[in-house]
Write a protein that holds these residues in place. Sequence first.
Motif, mmCIF file in Angstrom:
data_model
loop_
_atom_site.group_PDB
_atom_site.id
_atom_site.type_symbol
_atom_site.label_atom_id
_atom_site.label_comp_id
_atom_site.label_asym_id
_atom_site.label_seq_id
_atom_site.Cartn_x
_atom_site.Cartn_y
_atom_site.Cartn_z
ATOM 1 N N PHE A 44 0.870 -1.170 0.000
ATOM 2 C CA PHE A 44 0.000 0.000 0.000
ATOM 3 C C PHE A 44 0.913 1.229 0.000
ATOM 4 O O PHE A 44 1.746 1.372 0.895
ATOM 5 C CB PHE A 44 -0.899 0.019 1.234
ATOM 6 C CG PHE A 44 -1.814 -1.160 1.337
ATOM 7 C CD1 PHE A 44 -3.060 -1.151 0.719
ATOM 8 C CD2 PHE A 44 -1.434 -2.292 2.050
ATOM 9 C CE1 PHE A 44 -3.898 -2.257 0.819
ATOM 10 C CE2 PHE A 44 -2.261 -3.394 2.152
ATOM 11 C CZ PHE A 44 -3.505 -3.375 1.530
ATOM 12 N N ASP A 45 0.764 2.083 -0.986
ATOM 13 C CA ASP A 45 1.664 3.216 -1.139
ATOM 14 C C ASP A 45 0.863 4.508 -1.266
ATOM 15 O O ASP A 45 0.264 4.789 -2.312
ATOM 16 C CB ASP A 45 2.553 3.017 -2.361
ATOM 17 C CG ASP A 45 3.703 4.010 -2.418
ATOM 18 O OD1 ASP A 45 3.698 4.966 -1.612
ATOM 19 O OD2 ASP A 45 4.600 3.845 -3.261
ATOM 20 N N TYR A 46 0.864 5.297 -0.200
ATOM 21 C CA TYR A 46 0.164 6.584 -0.190
ATOM 22 C C TYR A 46 1.152 7.744 -0.042
ATOM 23 O O TYR A 46 0.786 8.818 0.431
ATOM 24 C CB TYR A 46 -0.862 6.617 0.941
ATOM 25 C CG TYR A 46 -2.074 5.747 0.681
ATOM 26 C CD1 TYR A 46 -3.220 6.258 0.085
ATOM 27 C CD2 TYR A 46 -2.051 4.393 1.017
ATOM 28 C CE1 TYR A 46 -4.331 5.456 -0.159
ATOM 29 C CE2 TYR A 46 -3.150 3.573 0.774
ATOM 30 C CZ TYR A 46 -4.282 4.116 0.190
ATOM 31 O OH TYR A 46 -5.374 3.301 -0.056
ATOM 32 N N ARG A 65 7.906 13.401 1.370
ATOM 33 C CA ARG A 65 7.589 14.441 2.345
ATOM 34 C C ARG A 65 6.336 14.106 3.164
ATOM 35 O O ARG A 65 6.199 14.561 4.290
ATOM 36 C CB ARG A 65 7.362 15.784 1.630
ATOM 37 C CG ARG A 65 8.533 16.242 0.765
ATOM 38 C CD ARG A 65 9.738 16.599 1.598
ATOM 39 N NE ARG A 65 10.897 16.975 0.803
ATOM 40 C CZ ARG A 65 11.132 18.190 0.336
ATOM 41 N NH1 ARG A 65 10.268 19.175 0.571
ATOM 42 N NH2 ARG A 65 12.216 18.446 -0.366
ATOM 43 N N LYS A 66 5.436 13.332 2.592
ATOM 44 C CA LYS A 66 4.182 13.050 3.289
ATOM 45 C C LYS A 66 3.608 11.724 2.793
ATOM 46 O O LYS A 66 3.756 11.366 1.621
ATOM 47 C CB LYS A 66 3.167 14.172 3.040
ATOM 48 C CG LYS A 66 1.860 14.036 3.812
ATOM 49 C CD LYS A 66 0.929 15.196 3.516
ATOM 50 C CE LYS A 66 1.494 16.508 4.046
ATOM 51 N NZ LYS A 66 0.511 17.617 3.898
ATOM 52 N N GLY A 67 2.975 10.973 3.706
ATOM 53 C CA GLY A 67 2.297 9.749 3.309
ATOM 54 C C GLY A 67 2.817 8.521 4.036
ATOM 55 O O GLY A 67 3.751 8.586 4.836
ATOM 56 N N TYR A 103 5.525 9.394 6.901
ATOM 57 C CA TYR A 103 6.174 10.700 6.792
ATOM 58 C C TYR A 103 5.140 11.807 6.958
ATOM 59 O O TYR A 103 3.985 11.676 6.538
ATOM 60 C CB TYR A 103 6.844 10.865 5.422
ATOM 61 C CG TYR A 103 7.854 9.794 5.094
ATOM 62 C CD1 TYR A 103 9.197 9.943 5.411
ATOM 63 C CD2 TYR A 103 7.456 8.615 4.453
ATOM 64 C CE1 TYR A 103 10.123 8.959 5.111
ATOM 65 C CE2 TYR A 103 8.379 7.618 4.152
ATOM 66 C CZ TYR A 103 9.704 7.803 4.482
ATOM 67 O OH TYR A 103 10.615 6.830 4.176
ATOM 68 N N TYR A 104 5.591 12.888 7.581
ATOM 69 C CA TYR A 104 4.722 14.054 7.735
ATOM 70 C C TYR A 104 5.588 15.316 7.727
ATOM 71 O O TYR A 104 6.697 15.316 8.306
ATOM 72 C CB TYR A 104 3.915 13.987 9.036
ATOM 73 C CG TYR A 104 2.807 15.001 9.093
ATOM 74 C CD1 TYR A 104 1.653 14.833 8.350
ATOM 75 C CD2 TYR A 104 2.941 16.150 9.877
ATOM 76 C CE1 TYR A 104 0.634 15.765 8.382
ATOM 77 C CE2 TYR A 104 1.922 17.086 9.921
ATOM 78 C CZ TYR A 104 0.767 16.899 9.166
ATOM 79 O OH TYR A 104 -0.235 17.832 9.194
ATOM 80 N N GLY A 121 10.048 11.395 9.741
ATOM 81 C CA GLY A 121 9.869 10.067 9.174
ATOM 82 C C GLY A 121 10.071 8.988 10.225
ATOM 83 O O GLY A 121 10.981 9.070 11.049
ATOM 84 N N ALA A 122 9.213 7.971 10.196
ATOM 85 C CA ALA A 122 9.336 6.819 11.085
ATOM 86 C C ALA A 122 9.263 5.560 10.229
ATOM 87 O O ALA A 122 8.340 5.409 9.420
ATOM 88 C CB ALA A 122 8.230 6.812 12.131
ATOM 89 N N THR A 123 10.239 4.656 10.373
ATOM 90 C CA THR A 123 10.284 3.453 9.542
ATOM 91 C C THR A 123 10.600 2.236 10.399
ATOM 92 O O THR A 123 11.246 2.333 11.440
ATOM 93 C CB THR A 123 11.348 3.576 8.438
ATOM 94 O OG1 THR A 123 12.648 3.662 9.019
ATOM 95 C CG2 THR A 123 11.105 4.811 7.581
ATOM 96 N N ALA A 124 10.140 1.083 9.920
ATOM 97 C CA ALA A 124 10.427 -0.193 10.587
ATOM 98 C C ALA A 124 10.570 -1.271 9.520
ATOM 99 O O ALA A 124 9.684 -1.440 8.673
ATOM 100 C CB ALA A 124 9.316 -0.558 11.557
#
Length: 430
Positions: A228-230, A238-240, A282-283, A291-294
């Motif tokens: 799912f890619d938003y 930058r956002k999504g 991302y926001y 950005g927060a990633t796992a």
Amino acid sequence: MKRCLFTCAVTAFISVAAFAGVDSSIGCPDGTVISSIQYEGLEHTKNRVVERELLNKAGEPFSAEKFDLEKRRLQDLDLFTDVSVDCNGGNLKYTFVEIFRWIPAPASKTTERDGLMLGVALANLNILGEDIRAEVQYRTSTKHFLDNNEYAFYASSPYLFALPLGWNFEFSHTDSYDDIRDYHDDSWLLDLDLDYKFMPHMSILATVVGRRLERAAFLPEFGAGFAFDYRDSKIDTRKGIYYEYMLTHVGGTDAYIVACEGGCESMGSENYWELLNDARAYYTVSRFVTGATALVRYRPGDVKFYDYYSHGGVNSYRGRYGDSKRLGVHEALLNLEERFILLDRQPASIAGVNFFYGLQLVAGLDGSLIWNSGRPGWDNYEAAVYGGIHLVVPAVDRLRFEVGYSPDRGEPKFFFGMIEKVSTSRWRGR
């Protein structure tokens, strides 16, 4: 752009101080009814490559909000240094400045195993004007110069003819000694990844890999998943949000022992499943991008030492350098990062060679879990803070200069890398 690492960025880096970009967007009033659409500056790119990214349509009122989004999508193609729009009445005109296509250039990458690798590359960013990029390259490590070598051919595109079927193809040969896992990596790799976008924000994924490793079995890989890619853009998001799940089977063939002088011992065959979860969010507020990633990979089955994960370095965990003391079958990489847009993307040109550049300050927190069986505990976890500066450039996305610090280590670690860490973490061992 999964593994295309040619450093046309060298040219951009030298020129940052000398060239300032100018915003060439003239704009168009919101609500203007679009009677026709024209393109200017598409010397090497076919119209349909651009048209499939546009949101403003003939017969509809122009929307500046839509243009901002479609501009991000067009920049995401990595074909243009600048995109602007103008209108004369209802005649809407998009103006493009194309990035140079042919690139004979230095090639480099950084890995936990080999460190900084340098070499040469020849690439074409836009074959036949269809947004197909291809590259051949040779690299050798600076740590073991001319001893650790890599030869590769890459090709990729977000479309297959008119189908929204993204594909990435790799054929590579590696001949190097792995100091971390303590074996000689003489391997051949053939890799095809597919991404079919059956809905605007949803894709079906597939991968087929064949790997031939000296003194081990032929190691096939077959995988499938969904995403799912938003995100507003795949490059410099930058956002999504983005979420991917992949299930892959690796190995399952009999061990094959090659003939070698004095005899040799087989490293054996693998037979395991890999369950991968990749989540990103991302926001943006003003010039600050959070950005927060796992990335979590769990691999039940028989995994051999030559495929153990290693944590340490610019592509995994920035609190230590990679070594043999931190190896494991399963991994989880967590990251929280804040970026400050010091200089947003700017177009520039030197002697007719068009490119862009941007500058970002970054600071963040890395979390690392690596373990062999059962559930991970606190003894499997490490954390580090880091900061640095990123230079945003064509083709390689970004050059990363970072300093990491782990309280457990007690001294700073300096790193240089290319491309987003969320991408390099996925294939850092290849």
